[in-house]
Design an enzyme around this catalytic site. Structure first.
Site, PDB file in Angstrom:
ATOM      1  N   LYS A 142      16.528  21.758  -9.343  1.00  0.00           N
ATOM      2  CA  LYS A 142      16.010  21.930 -10.317  1.00  0.00           C
ATOM      3  C   LYS A 142      14.836  21.798 -10.649  1.00  0.00           C
ATOM      4  O   LYS A 142      13.578  22.579 -10.420  1.00  0.00           O
ATOM      5  CB  LYS A 142      16.994  21.847 -11.394  1.00  0.00           C
ATOM      6  CG  LYS A 142      17.047  22.905 -12.586  1.00  0.00           C
ATOM      7  CD  LYS A 142      17.469  21.681 -13.528  1.00  0.00           C
ATOM      8  CE  LYS A 142      17.537  20.800 -14.271  1.00  0.00           C
ATOM      9  NZ  LYS A 142      17.788  20.425 -15.284  1.00  0.00           N
ATOM     10  N   ASP A 171      19.111  25.612 -15.009  1.00  0.00           N
ATOM     11  CA  ASP A 171      20.146  24.823 -16.186  1.00  0.00           C
ATOM     12  C   ASP A 171      21.349  24.949 -16.613  1.00  0.00           C
ATOM     13  O   ASP A 171      21.422  26.546 -16.937  1.00  0.00           O
ATOM     14  CB  ASP A 171      19.530  23.433 -17.132  1.00  0.00           C
ATOM     15  CG  ASP A 171      18.647  25.449 -18.262  1.00  0.00           C
ATOM     16  OD1 ASP A 171      19.285  26.316 -17.735  1.00  0.00           O
ATOM     17  OD2 ASP A 171      18.253  25.034 -19.178  1.00  0.00           O
TER      18      ASP A 171
END
Length: 214
Positions: free
Chosen positions: A124, A142
Site C-alpha cells: 500500500k 486502505d
C-alpha cells in the site's frame, strides 16, 4: 447485472467524482519524494492530520535521508511521539534512510519491488508513492477504499489484494490515475464507517449498498 451495465454504472460514478473534483490530491503533506515516503510510513494506523502535525517541524530539519540519519532515532521520536507506534516507526524511518543512502545513493527508487524492500514499506505504501510522485496508476487500498469498494459494488473483495485487483479490472482506464484518491476522500468524508452520509452522496442512486441512511 451484466458486465456492460456494471461498466456503465462505474463509469458514471467516476464521472461524477471527476466533475466534482477534477484533480484530487492526497492529504499527507510532503515536500519531496523522501518526505512523502516517510509520511506514508508514519501514517499506518494513524490519521493524516495527526501525521501532518507531527511532520511539520520534522521536515524542516530532516527532508533527506542524510539529514534524517543525522537527526537520529531519539530526536526523531521527539518529533513523532504523538503518532501511534512511534518507536517502531522511528526505527523503520532511520533504517530506510540508511538503506537509501547505502543502496540508492540517497534517492528513493521508483519500482514497487525496490520500494517494498525498505523497512516499513508494504504494498500500500509503495502504491501511494508510485501514484502520487511518479504518476503510476497504482491503487493503494486502505480501510476507506476497502469499505467503499464493497459497499458500492465498485470493487468487491474479501481482502485488500482482491479489492486492488477489482479496481484495476473494473474502473475504466481514464479514471485509474486518480481512482484511489477519489475513493479515499469519498470514504473518509461521505461513505463513513458507522453512519454514511447517503442523503448528500453524489453517487447515491448508483450505489448498491442495501443499508443506506435516510
Amino acid at each position: 447485472m451484466t458486465k456492460q451495465l456494471q461498466y456503465q454504472k462505474i463509469h458514471a460514478i467516476f464521472s461524477r467524482f471527476r466533475n466534482k473534483q477534477p484533480h484530487p490530491k492526497g492529504e499527507l503533506e510532503h515536500t519531496n519524494v523522501f518526505t512523502l515516503i516517510v509520511a506514508v510510513v508514519l501514517s499506518a494506523q494513524s490519521t493524516d492530520a495527526g501525521v501532518n502535525k507531527a511532520t511539520k517541524k520534522l521536515f524542516q530539519v530532516a527532508d533527506t535521508p542524510q539529514k534524517m540519519l543525522k537527526l537520529g532515532e531519539t530526536k526523531l521520536i521527539d518529533h513523532i511521539k504523538t503518532i501511534g507506534l512511534f518507536r517502531n516507526k522511528a526505527q523503520n524511518v532511520i533504517k530506510l534512510s540508511k538503506i537509501l543512502i547505502e543502496k540508492y545513493n540517497g534517492e528513493v527508487p521508483s519500482s514497487r519491488a525496490a520500494l517494498q524492500s525498505l523497512p516499513g514499506v508494504g504494498r500500500k505504501t509503495a502504491n501511494v508513492v508510485l501514484n502520487m510522485w511518479w504518476g503510476h496508476p497504482a491503487q493503494a487500498v486502505d480501510t476507506h477504499i476497502f469499505r467503499l469498494g464493497n459497499r458500492t459494488g465498485i470493487a468487491l473483495g474479501k481482502n485488500v489484494d482482491a479489492v486492488e485487483r477489482a479496481i484495476e479490472d473494473n474502473i475504466p482506464a481514464e479514471f485509474q490515475q486518480h481512482a484511489h484518491h477519489w475513493m479515499i476522500l469519498h470514504g473518509r468524508y461521505v461513505c463513513i464507517a458507522r453512519k454514511p452520509k447517503c442523503p448528500s452522496c453524489i453517487i447515491h442512486d448508483l450505489c448498491q449498498f442495501a443499508e443506506k441512511t435516510q
